[in-house]
Scaffold this motif. Structure first.
Motif, PDB file in Angstrom:
ATOM      1  N   ALA A  21     -13.388  10.058 -19.275  1.00  0.00           N
ATOM      2  CA  ALA A  21     -12.133  10.036 -18.501  1.00  0.00           C
ATOM      3  C   ALA A  21     -11.029  10.779 -19.243  1.00  0.00           C
ATOM      4  O   ALA A  21     -10.265  11.540 -18.640  1.00  0.00           O
ATOM      5  N   GLU A  22     -10.927  10.562 -20.543  1.00  0.00           N
ATOM      6  CA  GLU A  22      -9.914  11.263 -21.340  1.00  0.00           C
ATOM      7  C   GLU A  22     -10.135  12.770 -21.300  1.00  0.00           C
ATOM      8  O   GLU A  22      -9.192  13.540 -21.172  1.00  0.00           O
ATOM      9  N   LEU A  23     -11.400  13.172 -21.417  1.00  0.00           N
ATOM     10  CA  LEU A  23     -11.696  14.600 -21.459  1.00  0.00           C
ATOM     11  C   LEU A  23     -11.569  15.259 -20.087  1.00  0.00           C
ATOM     12  O   LEU A  23     -11.334  16.461 -20.000  1.00  0.00           O
ATOM     13  N   VAL A  24     -11.717  14.489 -19.025  1.00  0.00           N
ATOM     14  CA  VAL A  24     -11.469  15.032 -17.688  1.00  0.00           C
ATOM     15  C   VAL A  24      -9.980  15.305 -17.536  1.00  0.00           C
ATOM     16  O   VAL A  24      -9.572  16.314 -16.960  1.00  0.00           O
ATOM     17  N   THR A  25      -9.176  14.392 -18.063  1.00  0.00           N
ATOM     18  CA  THR A  25      -7.720  14.545 -17.977  1.00  0.00           C
ATOM     19  C   THR A  25      -7.246  15.775 -18.734  1.00  0.00           C
ATOM     20  O   THR A  25      -6.495  16.585 -18.208  1.00  0.00           O
ATOM     21  N   THR A  26      -7.700  15.903 -19.980  1.00  0.00           N
ATOM     22  CA  THR A  26      -7.312  17.058 -20.784  1.00  0.00           C
ATOM     23  C   THR A  26      -8.274  17.213 -21.954  1.00  0.00           C
ATOM     24  O   THR A  26      -8.666  16.213 -22.557  1.00  0.00           O
ATOM     25  N   PRO A  27      -8.677  18.438 -22.274  1.00  0.00           N
ATOM     26  CA  PRO A  27      -9.534  18.633 -23.452  1.00  0.00           C
ATOM     27  C   PRO A  27      -8.820  18.120 -24.712  1.00  0.00           C
ATOM     28  O   PRO A  27      -7.599  18.181 -24.808  1.00  0.00           O
ATOM     29  N   GLN A  28      -9.609  17.616 -25.640  1.00  0.00           N
ATOM     30  CA  GLN A  28      -9.062  17.060 -26.875  1.00  0.00           C
ATOM     31  C   GLN A  28      -9.634  17.806 -28.075  1.00  0.00           C
ATOM     32  O   GLN A  28     -10.793  18.210 -28.059  1.00  0.00           O
ATOM     33  N   ARG A  29      -8.820  17.916 -29.100  1.00  0.00           N
ATOM     34  CA  ARG A  29      -9.343  18.467 -30.356  1.00  0.00           C
ATOM     35  C   ARG A  29     -10.353  17.475 -30.905  1.00  0.00           C
ATOM     36  O   ARG A  29     -10.220  16.276 -30.721  1.00  0.00           O
ATOM     37  N   ASP A  37      -5.904  15.328 -36.132  1.00  0.00           N
ATOM     38  CA  ASP A  37      -6.614  15.221 -34.851  1.00  0.00           C
ATOM     39  C   ASP A  37      -7.186  13.821 -34.665  1.00  0.00           C
ATOM     40  O   ASP A  37      -7.197  13.295 -33.551  1.00  0.00           O
ATOM     41  N   ALA A  38      -7.646  13.216 -35.747  1.00  0.00           N
ATOM     42  CA  ALA A  38      -8.150  11.840 -35.672  1.00  0.00           C
ATOM     43  C   ALA A  38      -7.019  10.883 -35.317  1.00  0.00           C
ATOM     44  O   ALA A  38      -7.194   9.964 -34.510  1.00  0.00           O
ATOM     45  N   GLU A  39      -5.842  11.088 -35.887  1.00  0.00           N
ATOM     46  CA  GLU A  39      -4.683  10.243 -35.578  1.00  0.00           C
ATOM     47  C   GLU A  39      -4.228  10.443 -34.131  1.00  0.00           C
ATOM     48  O   GLU A  39      -3.852   9.488 -33.455  1.00  0.00           O
ATOM     49  N   ALA A  40      -4.260  11.686 -33.669  1.00  0.00           N
ATOM     50  CA  ALA A  40      -3.883  11.958 -32.278  1.00  0.00           C
ATOM     51  C   ALA A  40      -4.862  11.281 -31.324  1.00  0.00           C
ATOM     52  O   ALA A  40      -4.449  10.711 -30.302  1.00  0.00           O
ATOM     53  N   ALA A  41      -6.149  11.303 -31.648  1.00  0.00           N
ATOM     54  CA  ALA A  41      -7.152  10.635 -30.813  1.00  0.00           C
ATOM     55  C   ALA A  41      -6.918   9.133 -30.814  1.00  0.00           C
ATOM     56  O   ALA A  41      -6.941   8.484 -29.766  1.00  0.00           O
ATOM     57  N   ILE A  64     -20.017  16.733 -21.255  1.00  0.00           N
ATOM     58  CA  ILE A  64     -18.937  17.304 -22.058  1.00  0.00           C
ATOM     59  C   ILE A  64     -19.491  18.501 -22.831  1.00  0.00           C
ATOM     60  O   ILE A  64     -20.703  18.667 -22.957  1.00  0.00           O
ATOM     61  N   GLU A  65     -18.566  19.324 -23.344  1.00  0.00           N
ATOM     62  CA  GLU A  65     -18.954  20.484 -24.147  1.00  0.00           C
ATOM     63  C   GLU A  65     -17.853  20.810 -25.134  1.00  0.00           C
ATOM     64  O   GLU A  65     -16.721  20.345 -24.988  1.00  0.00           O
ATOM     65  N   ARG A  66     -18.215  21.576 -26.133  1.00  0.00           N
ATOM     66  CA  ARG A  66     -17.235  22.094 -27.093  1.00  0.00           C
ATOM     67  C   ARG A  66     -16.786  23.474 -26.608  1.00  0.00           C
ATOM     68  O   ARG A  66     -17.613  24.315 -26.298  1.00  0.00           O
ATOM     69  N   ARG A  67     -15.465  23.639 -26.540  1.00  0.00           N
ATOM     70  CA  ARG A  67     -14.879  24.930 -26.168  1.00  0.00           C
ATOM     71  C   ARG A  67     -13.743  25.223 -27.116  1.00  0.00           C
ATOM     72  O   ARG A  67     -12.762  24.477 -27.142  1.00  0.00           O
ATOM     73  N   GLY A  69     -13.110  24.821 -30.254  1.00  0.00           N
ATOM     74  CA  GLY A  69     -12.693  23.749 -31.150  1.00  0.00           C
ATOM     75  C   GLY A  69     -12.222  22.487 -30.456  1.00  0.00           C
ATOM     76  O   GLY A  69     -11.679  21.583 -31.084  1.00  0.00           O
ATOM     77  N   ARG A  70     -12.411  22.418 -29.167  1.00  0.00           N
ATOM     78  CA  ARG A  70     -11.999  21.239 -28.390  1.00  0.00           C
ATOM     79  C   ARG A  70     -13.190  20.657 -27.665  1.00  0.00           C
ATOM     80  O   ARG A  70     -14.139  21.360 -27.328  1.00  0.00           O
ATOM     81  N   LEU A  71     -13.107  19.365 -27.403  1.00  0.00           N
ATOM     82  CA  LEU A  71     -14.082  18.706 -26.543  1.00  0.00           C
ATOM     83  C   LEU A  71     -13.486  18.672 -25.146  1.00  0.00           C
ATOM     84  O   LEU A  71     -12.314  18.343 -24.971  1.00  0.00           O
ATOM     85  N   ALA A  72     -14.298  19.028 -24.168  1.00  0.00           N
ATOM     86  CA  ALA A  72     -13.817  19.064 -22.786  1.00  0.00           C
ATOM     87  C   ALA A  72     -14.916  18.584 -21.857  1.00  0.00           C
ATOM     88  O   ALA A  72     -16.105  18.720 -22.157  1.00  0.00           O
ATOM     89  N   ALA A  73     -14.514  18.038 -20.733  1.00  0.00           N
ATOM     90  CA  ALA A  73     -15.473  17.650 -19.703  1.00  0.00           C
ATOM     91  C   ALA A  73     -15.980  18.908 -19.002  1.00  0.00           C
ATOM     92  O   ALA A  73     -15.230  19.860 -18.796  1.00  0.00           O
ATOM     93  N   THR A  74     -17.243  18.894 -18.652  1.00  0.00           N
ATOM     94  CA  THR A  74     -17.809  19.980 -17.853  1.00  0.00           C
ATOM     95  C   THR A  74     -17.513  19.687 -16.379  1.00  0.00           C
ATOM     96  O   THR A  74     -17.030  18.604 -16.033  1.00  0.00           O
ATOM     97  N   ALA A  75     -17.847  20.631 -15.525  1.00  0.00           N
ATOM     98  CA  ALA A  75     -17.685  20.396 -14.086  1.00  0.00           C
ATOM     99  C   ALA A  75     -18.556  19.212 -13.651  1.00  0.00           C
ATOM    100  O   ALA A  75     -18.116  18.374 -12.861  1.00  0.00           O
ATOM    101  N   LEU A  76     -19.760  19.126 -14.202  1.00  0.00           N
ATOM    102  CA  LEU A  76     -20.631  17.995 -13.891  1.00  0.00           C
ATOM    103  C   LEU A  76     -20.015  16.693 -14.400  1.00  0.00           C
ATOM    104  O   LEU A  76     -20.018  15.684 -13.690  1.00  0.00           O
ATOM    105  N   GLY A  77     -19.454  16.718 -15.604  1.00  0.00           N
ATOM    106  CA  GLY A  77     -18.804  15.524 -16.155  1.00  0.00           C
ATOM    107  C   GLY A  77     -17.652  15.067 -15.287  1.00  0.00           C
ATOM    108  O   GLY A  77     -17.494  13.866 -15.025  1.00  0.00           O
TER     109      GLY A  77
END
Length: 136
Positions: A21-29, A37-41, A64-67, A69-77
Motif C-alpha cells: 500500500a505504501e509503495l502504491v502511494t509513492t515509491p520509497q527509497r 532512509d531507514a528513519e524516513a521509512a 514490487i520492483e527496484r527502480r 534506487g527506490r522500491l515501487a509497486a508494479t502495475a500488477l502490484g
C-alpha cells in the motif's frame, strides 16, 4: 500496460499488504541504503527490517520492483492492492446492508433507503429523505 490474464489471488501478511500500500502511494527509497532512509521509512510506519524480509517475496511475485534506487509497486502490484481495497469495501457494504436488513421490521424505510443507496439507485441525499419518511 494492459494485464490480459486474471489477477492472481495473493495471500500476504498484514506487513506485506502495508508495504505494498505504501509503495502504491509513492515509491520509497530502500531503507537499507542509508540511516536517513531507514528513519524516513520508520516515520511512515515501515519497519526497515520487515522490508528487507518482505522484498524478495514481493519482488518474486512481481508486485514490487527496484527502480533507480527506490522500491515501487508494479502495475500488477497496484492492481492487486486496489482489488483488495475493492473487495474489502464490498464486504463492509454487504455487512452494513445485512445489519440494516436485520432491523427491517423496526425501520423499513431505513432498510429500503440503505439498500437502494448500496445499489447506486439513489444519491445519499435521496436516501436520507427516503429514510426519514414515515409510512402513513
Amino acid at each position: 500496460m494492459q494485464i490480459s490474464a486474471p489477477l492472481p489471488h495473493v495471500d500476504l501478511t498484514d506487513a506485506q499488504w502495508g508495504l505494498l500500500a505504501e509503495l502504491v502511494t509513492t515509491p520509497q527509497r530502500d531503507p537499507d541504503s542509508s540511516t536517513a532512509d531507514a528513519e524516513a521509512a520508520a516515520a511512515r510506519g515501515i519497519d526497515p527490517g520487515q522490508v528487507q524480509r518482505d522484498e524478495p517475496l514481493l519482488s518474486w511475485l512481481k508486485l514490487i520492483e527496484r527502480r533507480e534506487g527506490r522500491l515501487a509497486a508494479t502495475a500488477l502490484g497496484a492492481a492487486v492492492h486496489y482489488r483488495r481495497l475493492y473487495e474489502s469495501s464490498e464486504l463492509r457494504l454487504s455487512e452494513v446492508a445485512r445489519l440494516v436488513e436485520e432491523h427491517e421490521r423496526v425501520a423499513p424505510q431505513l432498510t429500503l433507503a440503505v439498500r437502494r443507496l448500496a445499489q447506486g439507485a439513489v444519491s445519499f441525499e435521496e436516501a436520507r429523505r427516503g429514510a426519514a419518511r414515515r409510512t402513513a
